[in-house]
Design an enzyme around this catalytic site. Structure first.
Site, short mmCIF file in Angstrom:
data_model
loop_
_atom_site.label_atom_id
_atom_site.label_comp_id
_atom_site.label_asym_id
_atom_site.label_seq_id
_atom_site.Cartn_x
_atom_site.Cartn_y
_atom_site.Cartn_z
N HIS A 75 0.82 -1.22 0.00
CA HIS A 75 0.00 0.00 0.00
C HIS A 75 0.85 1.28 0.00
CE1 HIS A 75 0.18 0.09 4.41
NE2 HIS A 75 -0.73 -0.82 4.58
N HIS A 127 -5.17 -9.57 13.96
CA HIS A 127 -5.22 -8.32 13.16
C HIS A 127 -5.99 -8.61 11.87
CE1 HIS A 127 -4.30 -4.64 11.28
NE2 HIS A 127 -3.06 -4.85 10.89
N GLU A 146 -6.26 -6.76 9.11
CA GLU A 146 -5.81 -6.26 7.81
C GLU A 146 -5.57 -7.46 6.88
OE1 GLU A 146 -2.70 -3.29 7.80
OE2 GLU A 146 -3.15 -2.78 5.72
N ASP A 188 -3.47 -8.53 4.78
CA ASP A 188 -2.23 -9.32 4.65
C ASP A 188 -2.21 -10.45 5.68
OD1 ASP A 188 -2.08 -7.05 6.34
OD2 ASP A 188 0.09 -7.16 6.45
N HIS A 242 -1.80 -2.13 14.60
CA HIS A 242 -1.78 -1.08 13.64
C HIS A 242 -3.17 -0.57 13.26
CE1 HIS A 242 -1.63 -0.77 8.95
NE2 HIS A 242 -1.40 0.42 9.41
N ASP A 289 1.50 -6.82 13.81
CA ASP A 289 2.39 -5.88 13.10
C ASP A 289 3.53 -5.32 13.99
OD1 ASP A 289 1.06 -6.09 10.71
OD2 ASP A 289 -0.01 -4.19 10.88
N TYR A 298 9.89 0.22 8.66
CA TYR A 298 8.54 -0.24 8.99
C TYR A 298 7.87 0.73 9.98
CZ TYR A 298 4.73 -3.44 9.89
OH TYR A 298 3.48 -4.01 9.97
N HIS A 357 5.29 -10.06 10.58
CA HIS A 357 6.18 -9.81 9.43
C HIS A 357 7.63 -9.92 9.90
CE1 HIS A 357 2.90 -8.16 7.01
NE2 HIS A 357 2.60 -7.33 7.99
FE1 FEO Z 1 -1.53 -3.90 9.49
FE2 FEO Z 1 0.55 -6.47 8.49
O1 FEO Z 1 -1.03 -5.45 8.56
#
Ligand code: FEO
Length: 406
Positions: free
Chosen positions: A28, A82, A84, A86, A148, A167, A195, A228
Site C-alpha cells: 500500500h 489483526h 488487515e 495481509d 496497527h 504488526d 517499517y 512480518h
Molecule cells: Fe496492518 Fe501487516 O497489517
C-alpha cells in the site's frame, strides 16, 4: 507427491506456518525492496490453534505448511490478532477448509472481519485480560487498539512464554531464516525503522503507552513473534527490538539532517547541495536525497533519523513540483513529532512552492524554522553562498532544539 513447503518449529508447542512473499515490492504505497513475510503460527496443544492467516494468494502455502505438522481439519481454534488483509485475506477459505470450533478476535476485529468478509463464521470476541485454555497452555489477549488498526491485539502463550505481536516489532523482509539472530543487525535496524516510519510513525504515542503498560501485564516474554519478518527468541534480540521501539516511540529530536528535493532544471538541486554543505559545515551529519531516485517510503525512512528536514522543490504551474506533493501528503498522514523543517526552491515568474511546502510541513507536525528560501531562476554564486549560510542557520536551530531537550 508430498509437500515441499514445511512448517518450522519455533518453540516446544509453536510452529511457523506462514508465507514468504519474495516478490512484493509495493505494500500500500510502501516500497518493500526486500519482500515480506506473512507469519502465521500453529500451536500444538489439546486445542490445536492457528494464530493469524496470510494474504489471500498465499492460502496454499499456509495450508501446505500446516499439513506438514498436522491434518488442517484437526485445528480447533483460530485467533485473528489483526484483520488487515495481509493477515486475514486467506481466513474465510481457511475457515471453510478447517471448520474450526471457534474463531477469536477483538470486538473491533469482529467488526472489521465482518466488514471485509460478511458472516463467514461466528466470531468469539475477546478483550484485554481474557484467557482461553488450550489444554496444557493458556492464551491471554491484550488489545492494542490502533497498533496497527483499531482491531489489533496481542496474544500471549504462557507455556512457551511467547508473545504473538502481529504488526508490532515487525518488518518487511523476505528470507529463509526465521530468527532475528540469523540476520545482520544493521539490516534489521534499517528495515525495522523503515517499517516504524511508514506504518507506525503517527502511532508513536500509543506505542509508548503500550510499552509502559507491558510490565504491568506480568507477561514473562521469552519470544516475540511478529506477523512480518524475523522472530526474536534470544534475550539480546528481544531487548534490542524493545529498546529500538522505546527509542523510536519516545520521539526525541534525532541528531541528523535530511535535505530532500525535486528539481526541474537543476536550480533547486544546486540549492540543495549548498544548503547541505552549510549544515555539514556546522557539524551536523546530513543526507541529500533527490526524489528522482528516492520515493516516499525511502524518504520517510530517512526522516526517522532526522531532527531537521529540509524540503526543496521548484514552482511549476503555480504549484510545488508534484513529486514533492506526493511525499508531503504522505508525511501529513504519518505526522512525525519533535522535528524541525524548512523549505526552499527556485521559481521563474511566480514562487508559490515554498509557501505551499511550508503549509504542508506545518500540517505534518514539523516546527518551521522560518519562512524558507527562494531563488529566481538559477542560483548564482551569491545565492549559493546564501544557501550555504541558510544551511548553517538551520543546523544552529537543530542544535538549539536538542540542547533544550537535554
Ligand atoms: Fe496492518 Fe501487516 O497489517
Amino acid at each position: 507427491m508430498g509437500n515441499f513447503l514445511k512448517a518450522q518449529q519455533i518453540t516446544d508447542k509453536v510452529y511457523w506456518v506462514g508465507a514468504i512473499d519474495w516478490n512484493v515490492r509495493n505494500f500500500h504505497g510502501y516500497q518493500t525492496g526486500r519482500g515480506s513475510t506473512y507469519n502465521a503460527f500453529l500451536i500444538m496443544d489439546e486445542k490445536i490453534t492457528l494464530i493469524d492467516a496470510v494474504k489471500k494468494p498465499f492460502l496454499g502455502e499456509l495450508m501446505e505448511r500446516i499439513s506438514s505438522v498436522v491434518d488442517p481439519a484437526k485445528i480447533d481454534y483460530i485467533v485473528s490478532n489483526h484483520a488487515e488483509m495481509d493477515h486475514s485475506g486467506a481466513l474465510p477459505e481457511v475457515v471453510k477448509l478447517v471448520s474450526p470450533e471457534k474463531v477469536f478476535a477483538s470486538p473491533m476485529g469482529e467488526k472489521a472481519l465482518r466488514a471485509h468478509f460478511g458472516d463467514f463464521f461466528p466470531i468469539s470476541k475477546v478483550v484485554t485480560g481474557d484467557k482461553i485454555s488450550l489444554g496444557q497452555s493458556t492464551l491471554t489477549f491484550v488489545e492494542t487498539k490502533l497498533l496497527h488498526w483499531p482491531d489489533s491485539m496481542f496474544s500471549y502463550l504462557d507455556t512457551d512464554k511467547m508473545l504473538f505481536s502481529q504488526d508490532a516489532f515487525g518488518m518487511h523482509l523476505a528470507g529463509s531464516n526465521r530468527f532475528a539472530e540469523e540476520y545482520d543487525l544493521s539490516l534489521l535496524e534499517h528495515e525495522a525503522k523503515k517499517y516504524f516510519g511508514n506504518i507506525l510513525f503517527h502511532l508513536a504515542g500509543r506505542i509508548s503507552e503500550l510499552l509502559n503498560k507491558l510490565p504491568d501485564l506480568h507477561l514473562d516474554i521469552r519470544c516475540i513473534a511478529p506477523d512480518h519478518g524475523p522472530i526474536y527468541r534470544r534475550p539480546e534480540e528481544i531487548q534490542w527490538i524493545l529498546n529500538l521501539y522505546t527509542q523510536l516511540a519516545a520521539e526525541k529530536t534525532p541528531g541528523k539532517a535530511l535535505v530532500f528535493y525535486s528539481t526541474m532544471w537543476e536550480s533547486t538541486a544546486k540549492m540543495a547541495g549548498a544548503i547541505a554543505d552549510g549544515i555539514r559545515d556546522s557539524g551536523i551529519e546530513v543526507e541529500v536525497a533527490s526524489l528522482a531516485v528516492n520515493e516516499r517510503s525511502a524518504i520517510v525512512t530517512k526522516v526517522v533519523d532526522s531532527g531537521l528536514v529540509v524540503a526543496g522543490a521548484p514552482t511549476m504551474n503555480n504549484q510545488m513540483y508534484p513529486a514533492m506533493a506526493d511525499v508531503l501528503t504522505y508525511l501529513k498522514g504519518l505526522r512525525p513529532k519533535n522535528r524541525l523543517a524548512a523549505a526552499f526552491g527556485s521559481y521563474g515568474w511566480s514562487g508559490e512552492a515554498v509557501k505551499l511546502m511550508n503549509q504542508d510541513l506545518a500540517a505534518a507536525g514539523f516546527a518551521l524554522v522560518d519562512e524558507g528560501l527562494t531563488c529566481k531562476y538559477v542560483p548564482d554564486q551569491t545565492m549559493l553562498e546564501q544557501c550555504f549560510e541558510y544551511g548553517k542557520k538551520l543546523a544552529g536551530a537543530l542544535k538549539e532544539k536538542r540542547k533544550d531537550e537535554k
